[in-house]
Structure formats: structure tokens, C-alpha cells
Design a protein around this motif. Structure first.
Motif, PDB file in Angstrom:
ATOM      1  N   ASP A  46      -4.153 -30.841  40.823  1.00 35.33           N
ATOM      2  CA  ASP A  46      -3.631 -29.498  41.080  1.00 35.33           C
ATOM      3  C   ASP A  46      -2.967 -28.913  39.835  1.00 35.33           C
ATOM      4  OD1 ASP A  46      -4.525 -29.437  43.661  1.00 35.33           O
ATOM      5  OD2 ASP A  46      -2.571 -29.801  44.581  1.00 35.33           O
ATOM      6  N   GLY A  47      -3.180 -27.634  39.641  1.00 34.77           N
ATOM      7  CA  GLY A  47      -2.560 -26.923  38.537  1.00 34.77           C
ATOM      8  C   GLY A  47      -3.279 -27.043  37.211  1.00 34.77           C
ATOM      9  N   GLU A  75     -14.087 -25.517  42.848  1.00 34.17           N
ATOM     10  CA  GLU A  75     -13.137 -26.204  43.733  1.00 34.17           C
ATOM     11  C   GLU A  75     -13.845 -27.251  44.591  1.00 34.17           C
ATOM     12  OE1 GLU A  75      -9.882 -26.221  43.623  1.00 34.17           O
ATOM     13  OE2 GLU A  75      -9.850 -24.689  42.064  1.00 34.17           O
ATOM     14  N   THR A 135       3.688 -27.143  45.868  1.00 37.54           N
ATOM     15  CA  THR A 135       2.258 -27.044  45.587  1.00 37.54           C
ATOM     16  C   THR A 135       2.070 -26.209  44.322  1.00 37.54           C
ATOM     17  OG1 THR A 135       1.762 -27.142  47.946  1.00 37.54           O
ATOM     18  CG2 THR A 135       0.047 -26.245  46.525  1.00 37.54           C
ATOM     19  N   VAL A 136       1.120 -26.613  43.498  1.00 38.64           N
ATOM     20  CA  VAL A 136       0.835 -25.906  42.249  1.00 38.64           C
ATOM     21  C   VAL A 136      -0.581 -25.345  42.314  1.00 38.64           C
ATOM     22  CG1 VAL A 136       0.640 -26.136  39.747  1.00 38.64           C
ATOM     23  CG2 VAL A 136       2.332 -27.479  40.980  1.00 38.64           C
ATOM     24  N   SER A 137      -0.701 -24.073  42.015  1.00 39.00           N
ATOM     25  CA  SER A 137      -2.010 -23.434  42.016  1.00 39.00           C
ATOM     26  C   SER A 137      -2.715 -23.670  40.688  1.00 39.00           C
ATOM     27  CB  SER A 137      -1.859 -21.928  42.224  1.00 39.00           C
ATOM     28  OG  SER A 137      -1.264 -21.669  43.464  1.00 39.00           O
ATOM     29  N   ARG A 138      -4.021 -23.541  40.732  1.00 38.20           N
ATOM     30  CA  ARG A 138      -4.819 -23.625  39.525  1.00 38.20           C
ATOM     31  C   ARG A 138      -4.541 -22.378  38.679  1.00 38.20           C
ATOM     32  NH1 ARG A 138      -7.101 -27.517  39.396  1.00 38.20           N
ATOM     33  NH2 ARG A 138      -7.872 -27.666  41.506  1.00 38.20           N
ATOM     34  N   ALA A 140      -4.890 -18.995  36.758  1.00 40.61           N
ATOM     35  CA  ALA A 140      -5.809 -17.875  36.983  1.00 40.61           C
ATOM     36  C   ALA A 140      -6.938 -17.900  35.969  1.00 40.61           C
ATOM     37  CB  ALA A 140      -5.059 -16.546  36.894  1.00 40.61           C
TER      38      ALA A 140
END
Length: 142
Positions: A46-47, A75, A135-138, A140
Motif C-alpha cells: 500500500d502507498g 490494482e 490506510t495509505v492510498s496509492r 495519484a
């Protein structure tokens, strides 16, 4: 003896069993740092930019398996990568590939986990006994 006892755990799906296990772990520790929902393999990925994951995935062929992401920075391919890492026990090898460059930063969830452990290890820490890593987003466009 004055030792602070800390634990890092992953976060399985909620159930009576996981609730009971979490209570047991918390009872034995001064603080518990819990990874974001999902398997530990997902927390490792993640991230991170999809390209970084695809590059690391490609190195896993050295262990006699096809590239889990198949060169596809999507993904869906990350989900497959996580399944293969888990099934084949390639956690260490995957992290080694992510750290191929000597100055490579820790993956975001690992960085946050280490920072939260440092906070919880301080004897003056009086915060919650259970610390959830967000939670860590990918990134942009990654």
C-alpha cells in the motif's frame, strides 16, 4: 523489570476469534500497533507506485515462479502479487526487491508502523493501548 512490551499485528477480518485474540494480545502488551485492514502483504504494498511494485514483482522470477504481476501495473495485478507472496512465503524476498536501491525509503505503511512503535516505546506514552496504522492510498497517477 521495566521492559515495555509492544506488538505489531496484522488485521484479519473481524470475527469472534479475532476479537478474542486481540484481547489476549492487548492483555500481554503495553501497546499493540495494528496494521491496516487486509493481509500483511497488502500492507507492504500500500502507498507504493504501481511501477515500483511491478519492478519488485519481476525479480521474484528468480525463485522459480512466473512474475506475479506479469508486467501489468494494475490494482488487480497487485492483488495477485499479494496472493503469491503469501502462498510462496516470499515476504523477505519482496522487501529485498523493494529495497534494491540502497537509499530506497521504507514503504509508507512500514514507515508509519515504525514511527508508531517508536511513539509507543517511550515510557511516557500514555495513549491508547491499541494503535491502528491508517490506510495509505496509492500515489495519484502511480
Amino acid at each position: 523489570m521495566g521492559f515495555r512490551v509492544l506488538a505489531v499485528i496484522d488485521r484479519d477480518k473481524d470475527s469472534d476469534q479475532t476479537t478474542d485474540e486481540l484481547a489476549k494480545i492487548q492483555a500481554a502488551c503495553d501497546a499493540v500497533v495494528r496494521l491496516p485492514p487486509g493481509a500483511i502483504e497488502r500492507a507492504m504494498a500500500d502507498g507504493l507506485p504501481l511501477k515500483s511494485l511491478a519492478d519488485a514483482s519481476a525479480t521474484l522470477t528468480e525463485y522459480g515462479i512466473p512474475d506475479p504481476m506479469g508486467g501489468q501495473p494494475t490494482e488487480g495485478a497487485v492483488t495477485n502479487l499479494c496472493k503469491v507472496i503469501h502462498k510462496q512465503g516470499l515476504h523477505e524476498q519482496f522487501l529485498e526487491a523493494l529495497y534494491a536501491e540502497s537509499n530506497a525509503p521504507h514503504p509508507p505503511v512500514i514507515s508509519m508502523t515504525l514511527a508508531l512503535l517508536e511513539l509507543a516505546a517511550d515510557p511516557s506514552h500514555s495513549g491508547p493501548g491499541l494503535i491502528d496504522v491508517p490506510t495509505v492510498s496509492r500515489p495519484a497517477g502511480a
